[in-house]
Design a protein around this motif. Sequence first.
Motif, PDB file in Angstrom:
ATOM      1  N   TRP A 232       2.443   7.928  -8.521  1.00  0.00           N
ATOM      2  CA  TRP A 232       4.382   7.689  -8.295  1.00  0.00           C
ATOM      3  C   TRP A 232       4.297   7.693  -6.617  1.00  0.00           C
ATOM      4  O   TRP A 232       5.182   6.822  -6.177  1.00  0.00           O
ATOM      5  CB  TRP A 232       4.841   8.823  -9.157  1.00  0.00           C
ATOM      6  N   GLY A 233       3.794   8.989  -6.136  1.00  0.00           N
ATOM      7  CA  GLY A 233       3.612   8.859  -4.457  1.00  0.00           C
ATOM      8  C   GLY A 233       3.010   7.691  -4.063  1.00  0.00           C
ATOM      9  O   GLY A 233       3.201   7.047  -3.013  1.00  0.00           O
ATOM     10  N   ILE A 234       2.165   7.146  -4.287  1.00  0.00           N
ATOM     11  CA  ILE A 234       1.455   5.842  -3.608  1.00  0.00           C
ATOM     12  C   ILE A 234       2.606   5.154  -3.941  1.00  0.00           C
ATOM     13  O   ILE A 234       3.392   4.254  -2.960  1.00  0.00           O
ATOM     14  CB  ILE A 234       0.414   5.364  -4.432  1.00  0.00           C
ATOM     15  N   ILE A 235       3.245   4.433  -4.940  1.00  0.00           N
ATOM     16  CA  ILE A 235       4.095   3.472  -5.304  1.00  0.00           C
ATOM     17  C   ILE A 235       5.430   3.759  -3.875  1.00  0.00           C
ATOM     18  O   ILE A 235       5.708   2.724  -4.122  1.00  0.00           O
ATOM     19  CB  ILE A 235       4.549   3.515  -6.853  1.00  0.00           C
ATOM     20  N   LYS A 236       5.639   5.348  -4.152  1.00  0.00           N
ATOM     21  CA  LYS A 236       6.838   5.507  -3.866  1.00  0.00           C
ATOM     22  C   LYS A 236       7.070   5.066  -2.321  1.00  0.00           C
ATOM     23  O   LYS A 236       7.834   4.532  -1.378  1.00  0.00           O
ATOM     24  CB  LYS A 236       7.097   6.950  -3.608  1.00  0.00           C
ATOM     25  N   ARG A 237       5.873   5.594  -1.704  1.00  0.00           N
ATOM     26  CA  ARG A 237       4.808   5.448  -0.261  1.00  0.00           C
ATOM     27  C   ARG A 237       5.069   3.250   0.400  1.00  0.00           C
ATOM     28  O   ARG A 237       5.387   3.341   1.566  1.00  0.00           O
ATOM     29  CB  ARG A 237       3.540   5.813   0.354  1.00  0.00           C
ATOM     30  N   ARG A 238       4.819   2.548  -0.284  1.00  0.00           N
ATOM     31  CA  ARG A 238       5.240   1.635  -0.385  1.00  0.00           C
ATOM     32  C   ARG A 238       6.217   1.368  -1.063  1.00  0.00           C
ATOM     33  O   ARG A 238       6.933  -0.767  -0.796  1.00  0.00           O
ATOM     34  CB  ARG A 238       4.332   0.717  -1.306  1.00  0.00           C
ATOM     35  N   ASN A 239       7.751   1.679  -0.483  1.00  0.00           N
ATOM     36  CA  ASN A 239       8.591   1.333  -0.866  1.00  0.00           C
ATOM     37  C   ASN A 239       9.162   0.793  -2.748  1.00  0.00           C
ATOM     38  O   ASN A 239      10.409  -0.552  -2.028  1.00  0.00           O
ATOM     39  CB  ASN A 239       9.350   0.341   0.264  1.00  0.00           C
ATOM     40  N   CYS A 240       8.329   0.815  -3.100  1.00  0.00           N
ATOM     41  CA  CYS A 240       8.504   0.705  -4.956  1.00  0.00           C
ATOM     42  C   CYS A 240       9.062   1.420  -5.328  1.00  0.00           C
ATOM     43  O   CYS A 240       9.210   2.977  -5.102  1.00  0.00           O
ATOM     44  CB  CYS A 240       7.114  -0.264  -5.194  1.00  0.00           C
ATOM     45  N   LYS A 241       9.649   1.166  -6.554  1.00  0.00           N
ATOM     46  CA  LYS A 241      10.474   1.923  -7.599  1.00  0.00           C
ATOM     47  C   LYS A 241       9.880   2.545  -9.019  1.00  0.00           C
ATOM     48  O   LYS A 241       9.832   0.946  -9.797  1.00  0.00           O
ATOM     49  CB  LYS A 241      11.802   1.803  -7.652  1.00  0.00           C
ATOM     50  N   LEU A 242       9.729   3.295  -8.767  1.00  0.00           N
ATOM     51  CA  LEU A 242       8.308   3.648 -10.210  1.00  0.00           C
ATOM     52  C   LEU A 242       9.628   3.867 -11.647  1.00  0.00           C
ATOM     53  O   LEU A 242      10.301   4.711 -11.136  1.00  0.00           O
ATOM     54  CB  LEU A 242       7.740   4.989  -9.946  1.00  0.00           C
ATOM     55  N   ILE A 243       9.481   3.026 -12.787  1.00  0.00           N
ATOM     56  CA  ILE A 243      10.595   3.483 -13.646  1.00  0.00           C
ATOM     57  C   ILE A 243       9.647   3.743 -14.976  1.00  0.00           C
ATOM     58  O   ILE A 243      10.577   4.982 -15.101  1.00  0.00           O
ATOM     59  CB  ILE A 243      11.085   1.857 -14.166  1.00  0.00           C
ATOM     60  N   ARG A 244       8.659   3.154 -15.306  1.00  0.00           N
ATOM     61  CA  ARG A 244       8.041   4.677 -16.070  1.00  0.00           C
ATOM     62  C   ARG A 244       6.424   3.862 -16.170  1.00  0.00           C
ATOM     63  O   ARG A 244       5.815   3.042 -16.170  1.00  0.00           O
ATOM     64  CB  ARG A 244       8.064   3.540 -17.286  1.00  0.00           C
TER      65      ARG A 244
ATOM     66  N   LEU B 185       7.536  -0.860 -12.893  1.00  0.00           N
ATOM     67  CA  LEU B 185       8.183  -0.913 -11.522  1.00  0.00           C
ATOM     68  C   LEU B 185       8.439  -1.953 -10.449  1.00  0.00           C
ATOM     69  O   LEU B 185       8.312  -2.990 -11.796  1.00  0.00           O
ATOM     70  CB  LEU B 185       6.614  -0.174 -10.553  1.00  0.00           C
ATOM     71  N   GLU B 186       9.556  -1.364 -10.210  1.00  0.00           N
ATOM     72  CA  GLU B 186      10.431  -2.504  -9.360  1.00  0.00           C
ATOM     73  C   GLU B 186       9.893  -2.631  -8.136  1.00  0.00           C
ATOM     74  O   GLU B 186       9.423  -1.955  -7.113  1.00  0.00           O
ATOM     75  CB  GLU B 186      11.403  -2.457  -8.948  1.00  0.00           C
ATOM     76  N   LEU B 187       8.881  -4.161  -8.006  1.00  0.00           N
ATOM     77  CA  LEU B 187       8.117  -4.081  -6.890  1.00  0.00           C
ATOM     78  C   LEU B 187       9.048  -4.741  -5.305  1.00  0.00           C
ATOM     79  O   LEU B 187       9.587  -5.554  -5.497  1.00  0.00           O
ATOM     80  CB  LEU B 187       7.103  -5.509  -6.908  1.00  0.00           C
ATOM     81  N   HIS B 188       8.821  -3.935  -4.130  1.00  0.00           N
ATOM     82  CA  HIS B 188       9.529  -4.432  -2.942  1.00  0.00           C
ATOM     83  C   HIS B 188       8.892  -5.791  -2.254  1.00  0.00           C
ATOM     84  O   HIS B 188       7.711  -6.187  -2.572  1.00  0.00           O
ATOM     85  CB  HIS B 188       9.554  -3.307  -2.439  1.00  0.00           C
ATOM     86  N   SER B 189      10.520  -6.491  -1.792  1.00  0.00           N
ATOM     87  CA  SER B 189      10.270  -7.879  -1.980  1.00  0.00           C
ATOM     88  C   SER B 189       8.962  -8.267  -0.433  1.00  0.00           C
ATOM     89  O   SER B 189       8.360  -9.077  -0.564  1.00  0.00           O
ATOM     90  CB  SER B 189      11.339  -8.581  -1.690  1.00  0.00           C
ATOM     91  N   THR B 190       8.634  -7.051   0.005  1.00  0.00           N
ATOM     92  CA  THR B 190       7.543  -7.011   1.096  1.00  0.00           C
ATOM     93  C   THR B 190       6.141  -6.518   0.824  1.00  0.00           C
ATOM     94  O   THR B 190       4.981  -6.822   1.716  1.00  0.00           O
ATOM     95  CB  THR B 190       8.188  -6.675   2.148  1.00  0.00           C
ATOM     96  N   ILE B 191       6.368  -6.262  -0.583  1.00  0.00           N
ATOM     97  CA  ILE B 191       4.846  -6.028  -1.070  1.00  0.00           C
ATOM     98  C   ILE B 191       4.077  -6.882  -2.498  1.00  0.00           C
ATOM     99  O   ILE B 191       4.633  -7.264  -2.587  1.00  0.00           O
ATOM    100  CB  ILE B 191       5.105  -4.537  -1.753  1.00  0.00           C
ATOM    101  N   CYS B 192       2.937  -6.973  -1.337  1.00  0.00           N
ATOM    102  CA  CYS B 192       1.711  -7.801  -2.343  1.00  0.00           C
ATOM    103  C   CYS B 192       1.234  -6.702  -3.268  1.00  0.00           C
ATOM    104  O   CYS B 192       0.816  -6.128  -3.685  1.00  0.00           O
ATOM    105  CB  CYS B 192       1.179  -8.387  -1.475  1.00  0.00           C
TER     106      CYS B 192
END
Length: 121
Positions: free
Chosen positions: A4-16, A28-35
């Motif tokens: 979750w911390g890695i996902i959050k630091r990459r500006n993505c949102k963990l759902i489950r 997760l919701e993938l931030h538009s700037t993240i590959c």
Amino acid sequence: YFIWGIIKRRNCKLIRINGTSDHVHILLELHSTICLSDLVRDIKRGTTKWIKEKRVMPLFNGWGKEYAAFSCSFDAKESVKSYIINQQVHHRTESTENEYMRLLNENGLSYYNETTSSDNG
């Protein structure tokens, strides 16, 4: 919490997130700037290092080279979330390999294996 911390630091949102002894599912919701491949790489590298340093899973030899990713509609989000929550339940009757092949088939995809594919296309 580590993933979750890695996902959050990459500006993505963990759902489950949930998994079994041999794989993990992440919604997760993938931030538009993240590959996506960069995020997966960061999760695999970060967790491998953490697992080895903390010795929380002595038999862990690292993640597999492969991963699969599927998108879902906003309307399907709750269904996918429920599926992830119930990993342990449905793996009582379905192997990881069967689950993977079923998910590929349900999404109109074929299994690709580098070692058996020809270079000629």
